[in-house]
Design a protein around this motif. Structure first.
Motif, PDB file in Angstrom:
ATOM      1  N   LEU A 176       0.258 -40.304 -22.810  1.00 30.01           N
ATOM      2  CA  LEU A 176       0.259 -38.990 -22.176  1.00 30.01           C
ATOM      3  C   LEU A 176       1.543 -38.786 -21.393  1.00 30.01           C
ATOM      4  CD1 LEU A 176      -1.416 -36.416 -21.452  1.00 30.01           C
ATOM      5  CD2 LEU A 176      -2.165 -37.660 -19.413  1.00 30.01           C
ATOM      6  N   THR A 177       2.201 -37.679 -21.643  1.00 26.44           N
ATOM      7  CA  THR A 177       3.409 -37.330 -20.893  1.00 26.44           C
ATOM      8  C   THR A 177       2.999 -36.636 -19.591  1.00 26.44           C
ATOM      9  OG1 THR A 177       4.661 -37.061 -22.941  1.00 26.44           O
ATOM     10  CG2 THR A 177       5.573 -36.062 -20.955  1.00 26.44           C
ATOM     11  N   LEU A 178       3.597 -37.060 -18.496  1.00 27.06           N
ATOM     12  CA  LEU A 178       3.271 -36.508 -17.191  1.00 27.06           C
ATOM     13  C   LEU A 178       4.425 -35.613 -16.739  1.00 27.06           C
ATOM     14  CD1 LEU A 178       1.833 -39.738 -15.559  1.00 27.06           C
ATOM     15  CD2 LEU A 178       0.591 -37.896 -16.710  1.00 27.06           C
ATOM     16  N   PRO A 179       4.282 -34.295 -16.898  1.00 25.31           N
ATOM     17  CA  PRO A 179       5.403 -33.388 -16.621  1.00 25.31           C
ATOM     18  C   PRO A 179       5.502 -33.056 -15.145  1.00 25.31           C
ATOM     19  CG  PRO A 179       3.521 -32.147 -17.377  1.00 25.31           C
ATOM     20  CD  PRO A 179       3.098 -33.589 -17.391  1.00 25.31           C
ATOM     21  N   ALA A 180       6.618 -32.464 -14.774  1.00 31.85           N
ATOM     22  CA  ALA A 180       6.744 -31.871 -13.442  1.00 31.85           C
ATOM     23  C   ALA A 180       5.874 -30.614 -13.410  1.00 31.85           C
ATOM     24  CB  ALA A 180       8.198 -31.534 -13.146  1.00 31.85           C
ATOM     25  N   LEU A 181       5.048 -30.479 -12.381  1.00 30.83           N
ATOM     26  CA  LEU A 181       4.093 -29.376 -12.328  1.00 30.83           C
ATOM     27  C   LEU A 181       4.600 -28.274 -11.415  1.00 30.83           C
ATOM     28  CD1 LEU A 181       1.290 -28.251 -13.062  1.00 30.83           C
ATOM     29  CD2 LEU A 181       0.400 -29.425 -11.041  1.00 30.83           C
ATOM     30  N   PRO A 182       4.802 -27.065 -11.943  1.00 24.62           N
ATOM     31  CA  PRO A 182       5.165 -25.947 -11.059  1.00 24.62           C
ATOM     32  C   PRO A 182       3.981 -25.586 -10.165  1.00 24.62           C
ATOM     33  CG  PRO A 182       4.764 -25.164 -13.293  1.00 24.62           C
ATOM     34  CD  PRO A 182       4.729 -26.663 -13.361  1.00 24.62           C
ATOM     35  N   VAL A 183       4.234 -25.486  -8.880  1.00 25.21           N
ATOM     36  CA  VAL A 183       3.141 -25.254  -7.936  1.00 25.21           C
ATOM     37  C   VAL A 183       3.184 -23.878  -7.289  1.00 25.21           C
ATOM     38  CG1 VAL A 183       2.831 -27.690  -7.432  1.00 25.21           C
ATOM     39  CG2 VAL A 183       4.507 -26.389  -6.132  1.00 25.21           C
ATOM     40  N   GLY A 184       4.224 -23.101  -7.518  1.00 31.41           N
ATOM     41  CA  GLY A 184       4.299 -21.771  -6.939  1.00 31.41           C
ATOM     42  C   GLY A 184       4.559 -21.811  -5.439  1.00 31.41           C
ATOM     43  N   GLU A 185       4.325 -20.675  -4.765  1.00 27.24           N
ATOM     44  CA  GLU A 185       4.516 -20.593  -3.324  1.00 27.24           C
ATOM     45  C   GLU A 185       3.371 -21.293  -2.598  1.00 27.24           C
ATOM     46  OE1 GLU A 185       7.137 -19.492  -1.814  1.00 27.24           O
ATOM     47  OE2 GLU A 185       8.104 -18.868  -3.699  1.00 27.24           O
ATOM     48  N   ARG A 186       3.689 -21.890  -1.454  1.00 26.42           N
ATOM     49  CA  ARG A 186       2.673 -22.654  -0.747  1.00 26.42           C
ATOM     50  C   ARG A 186       1.521 -21.772  -0.286  1.00 26.42           C
ATOM     51  NH1 ARG A 186       3.630 -26.781   4.306  1.00 26.42           N
ATOM     52  NH2 ARG A 186       3.725 -24.880   5.541  1.00 26.42           N
ATOM     53  N   ALA A 187       1.820 -20.584   0.191  1.00 26.37           N
ATOM     54  CA  ALA A 187       0.755 -19.698   0.675  1.00 26.37           C
ATOM     55  C   ALA A 187      -0.166 -19.242  -0.447  1.00 26.37           C
ATOM     56  CB  ALA A 187       1.358 -18.489   1.375  1.00 26.37           C
ATOM     57  N   ASP A 188       0.305 -19.307  -1.705  1.00 28.47           N
ATOM     58  CA  ASP A 188      -0.520 -18.838  -2.823  1.00 28.47           C
ATOM     59  C   ASP A 188      -1.771 -19.676  -3.020  1.00 28.47           C
ATOM     60  OD1 ASP A 188       1.251 -16.824  -3.283  1.00 28.47           O
ATOM     61  OD2 ASP A 188       2.301 -17.837  -4.919  1.00 28.47           O
ATOM     62  N   ILE A 189      -1.715 -20.946  -2.625  1.00 26.72           N
ATOM     63  CA  ILE A 189      -2.892 -21.802  -2.861  1.00 26.72           C
ATOM     64  C   ILE A 189      -4.093 -21.331  -2.053  1.00 26.72           C
ATOM     65  CG2 ILE A 189      -1.416 -23.789  -3.352  1.00 26.72           C
ATOM     66  CD1 ILE A 189      -2.284 -24.934  -0.660  1.00 26.72           C
ATOM     67  N   LEU A 190      -3.844 -20.586  -0.961  1.00 29.84           N
ATOM     68  CA  LEU A 190      -4.960 -20.108  -0.146  1.00 29.84           C
ATOM     69  C   LEU A 190      -5.815 -19.110  -0.905  1.00 29.84           C
ATOM     70  CD1 LEU A 190      -3.137 -19.640   3.270  1.00 29.84           C
ATOM     71  CD2 LEU A 190      -4.226 -21.681   2.321  1.00 29.84           C
ATOM     72  N   ARG A 191      -5.255 -18.449  -1.907  1.00 29.21           N
ATOM     73  CA  ARG A 191      -6.007 -17.487  -2.695  1.00 29.21           C
ATOM     74  C   ARG A 191      -6.653 -18.142  -3.910  1.00 29.21           C
ATOM     75  NH1 ARG A 191      -1.618 -15.188  -0.398  1.00 29.21           N
ATOM     76  NH2 ARG A 191      -1.953 -13.230   0.716  1.00 29.21           N
ATOM     77  N   ARG A 192      -6.340 -19.424  -4.138  1.00 25.87           N
ATOM     78  CA  ARG A 192      -6.911 -20.119  -5.282  1.00 25.87           C
ATOM     79  C   ARG A 192      -7.909 -21.201  -4.874  1.00 25.87           C
ATOM     80  NH1 ARG A 192      -1.412 -20.442  -7.160  1.00 25.87           N
ATOM     81  NH2 ARG A 192      -1.430 -22.658  -6.670  1.00 25.87           N
ATOM     82  N   ARG A 193      -7.902 -21.582  -3.604  1.00 25.63           N
ATOM     83  CA  ARG A 193      -8.777 -22.672  -3.168  1.00 25.63           C
ATOM     84  C   ARG A 193     -10.173 -22.136  -2.869  1.00 25.63           C
ATOM     85  NH1 ARG A 193      -6.823 -28.182  -1.636  1.00 25.63           N
ATOM     86  NH2 ARG A 193      -8.513 -28.026  -0.128  1.00 25.63           N
ATOM     87  N   PRO A 194     -11.197 -22.598  -3.591  1.00 23.94           N
ATOM     88  CA  PRO A 194     -12.555 -22.114  -3.327  1.00 23.94           C
ATOM     89  C   PRO A 194     -13.042 -22.409  -1.918  1.00 23.94           C
ATOM     90  CG  PRO A 194     -12.439 -23.222  -5.455  1.00 23.94           C
ATOM     91  CD  PRO A 194     -11.142 -23.479  -4.763  1.00 23.94           C
ATOM     92  N   ASP A 195     -12.621 -23.545  -1.321  1.00 28.90           N
ATOM     93  CA  ASP A 195     -13.086 -23.858   0.024  1.00 28.90           C
ATOM     94  C   ASP A 195     -12.549 -22.859   1.045  1.00 28.90           C
ATOM     95  OD1 ASP A 195     -10.531 -24.779  -0.446  1.00 28.90           O
ATOM     96  OD2 ASP A 195     -10.733 -26.570   0.799  1.00 28.90           O
ATOM     97  N   VAL A 196     -11.317 -22.376   0.841  1.00 30.90           N
ATOM     98  CA  VAL A 196     -10.764 -21.364   1.746  1.00 30.90           C
ATOM     99  C   VAL A 196     -11.492 -20.032   1.559  1.00 30.90           C
ATOM    100  CG1 VAL A 196      -8.692 -20.058   2.343  1.00 30.90           C
ATOM    101  CG2 VAL A 196      -8.518 -22.497   1.833  1.00 30.90           C
ATOM    102  N   LEU A 197     -11.743 -19.660   0.308  1.00 26.86           N
ATOM    103  CA  LEU A 197     -12.462 -18.413   0.044  1.00 26.86           C
ATOM    104  C   LEU A 197     -13.874 -18.472   0.606  1.00 26.86           C
ATOM    105  CD1 LEU A 197     -11.342 -17.792  -3.654  1.00 26.86           C
ATOM    106  CD2 LEU A 197     -10.396 -16.794  -1.572  1.00 26.86           C
TER     107      LEU A 197
END
Length: 491
Positions: free
Chosen positions: A277-298
């Motif tokens: 399995l190749t382990l690529p560099a993962l684009p993570v976007g803007e840090r504040a964006d994770i707050l709209r994707r994290r179910p625990d925050v929602l």
């Protein structure tokens, strides 16, 4: 049925009271308080790196076996099914809260045969035409309605809706966690398999070296201390095999449970081959964006909305309550007269109640609900900061893991070249077999270290996907208000 002349006046009173139900006490919900999310990631990330394919990130890894395991777990895992049942419960509670805004109506019919005492307080025997034995036929309805004058029921429905949405977000969090746990167990199992294969090769090479040293010791070519040193190295390498085997088997047994099956379900994976399995560099976007994707925050934001609505429910207890009870039907002593117009009966009872003194219990309850709201606001802030911390740690661990893996791969390539040179020199008689075995042992040790580093980095990749909110679709959770990062809680 004839309606008394006072009924229109009473109806006008009821309609007028009903118009008061536009009043809703308690604070209106506003967006959560502002939380400082910082200026960006503490580690450098690629510019314009928008994360893609997060909903089913395991499919982007290109391993059909992993896809099968995760998809099966998402369909059969018992934690996910329990979460679905909790959604059903929350939805039913929401429907119950909605039902409180409507009148309660019941209907019934009865046939009552009775005999009154002629010697009782009512002189039945002395009243002409009144029989002591009677059969009463009755059919009708009863209705009760508490008007929501100050919005208690509407606030309760608002809170129930928010709790339902929080439960839905938490269910998506369970889905995200299970997908990550399955992938983690899979990578641990495959990593242990590769490590076990390399470690067994190391043990085999050391065993050949030991046999060669014993033969040379028998000829007096080497000292016994040299044989013991090789034996110690072989024994130490051999002692690592049971632990690696146990890790591999434990990971596979855990997969069975995660798939909602007996633990032995996937034991066949112990001997299955897997493509690298190749382990690529993962684009993570803007840090504040994770707050709209994290179910625990929602979910934390929705619990804050629910606790705000609870204040309104408690506040409504300070004001008067208006309830209306009504009943009607037909009552007769003969079935022939049962549904005649002259057999109709009805009653209408408006009731106003107001708690003028209760020892301060209502105001104490309001203060308690306000304290719960403050806790929920702090819980939301804590969830935001925890999400940022998880993402930062996961990103740092994965970057470090990829760096360590690249170095291990460099070392492995060097060991392969060294072994290739040793084979060529051994073929020309330039070095002895024991030197070839030493080069082979170093190669297998490098393969073992590389396999371990690859498995560790793969697990870190899973943790990073989970930390940035991968594994579910935001559209699956109908949260009416987006998570905001500025404003204050209404009071």
């Amino acid at each position: 049925m004839r309606i008394p002349h006072r009924w229109p006046h009473l109806a006008a009173v009821i309609v007028g009271c009903t118009s008061l139900t536009a009043c809703v006490v308690g604070p209106d919900y506003r967006a959560p308080p502002s939380v400082d999310t910082g200026s960006g990631w503490t580690r450098p990330v690629a510019a314009d790196s928008a994360p893609t394919g997060l909903t089913r990130w395991w499919r982007a890894l290109g391993n059909p076996e992993l896809e099968r395991l995760v998809d099966t777990a998402l369909a059969q895992n018992l934690d996910i099914r329990q979460a679905a049942a909790r959604i059903d419960e929350a939805r039913a509670l929401r429907d119950r809260a909605a039902g409180r805004q409507l009148p309660t109506v019941s209907a019934g019919a009865s046939v009552n045969q009775r005999r009154q005492s002629e010697n009782g307080p009512l002189p039945v025997g002395s009243i002409p035409g009144l029989d002591a034995s009677q059969t009463i036929y009755d059919a009708g309805f009863d209705a009760a309605w508490e008007l929501d004058l100050f919005g208690a029921n509407r606030r309760a429905l608002e809170g129930a809706n928010a709790r339902l949405q929080a439960t839905e977000a938490e269910a998506q969090g369970v889905r995200m966690r299970i997908a990550a746990e399955v992938a983690r167990a899979w990578f641990e199992a495959t990593g242990a398999r590769d490590e076990l294969r390399a470690q067994r090769a190391t043990v085999a090479t050391l065993h050949q070296t030991l046999e060669l040293m014993r033969g040379r010791a028998a000829l007096g070519d080497v000292a016994g201390a040299d044989v013991d040193a090789v034996h110690e190295r072989w024994a130490a390498a051999n002692a690592l095999l049971p632990g690696i085997e146990a890790r591999q088997r434990g990971a596979v047994l855990g997969l069975g449970v995660l798939l909602g099956s007996p633990p032995e379900r996937e034991l066949k994976l112990l001997d299955a081959a897997a493509s690298p399995l190749t382990l690529p560099a993962l684009p993570v976007g803007e840090r504040a964006d994770i707050l709209r994707r994290r179910p625990d925050v929602l979910a934390a934001e929705r619990r804050l909305a629910a606790s705000t609505a609870d204040i309104g429910v408690a506040t409504a207890e300070l004001f008067p309550k208006l309830s209306i009870a009504a009943g009607g039907g037909f009552q007769a002593l003969s079935t022939g007269d049962w549904f005649d117009a002259s057999s109709t009966r009805y009653s209408i009872l408006p009731l106003i109640s107001w708690r003028l003194f209760d020892g301060g219990r209502v105001r104490a309850e309001i203060r308690a609900r306000e304290a719960v709201q403050r806790q929920a606001a702090l819980g939301y802030e804590q969830a935001v900061l925890a999400a940022l911390g998880d993402a930062e740690r996961a990103l740092s661990d994965y970057d470090a893991g990829r760096d360590a893996l690249a170095r291990r791969q460099t070392a492995l390539e060097a060991s392969r070249r060294s072994f290739s040179h040793a084979e060529a020199r051994f073929a020309t008689g330039d070095i002895a077999r024991i030197e070839l075995l030493a080069a082979e042992r170093l190669l297998h040790e490098a393969e073992t270290a590389c396999a371990r580093a690859h498995a560790t980095t793969a697990v870190q990749l899973v943790a990073l996907y989970k930390a940035i909110g991968g594994g579910w679709d935001l559209s699956d959770t109908p949260t009416p208000k987006p998570v905001s990062i500025g404003a204050t809680v209404g009071g």
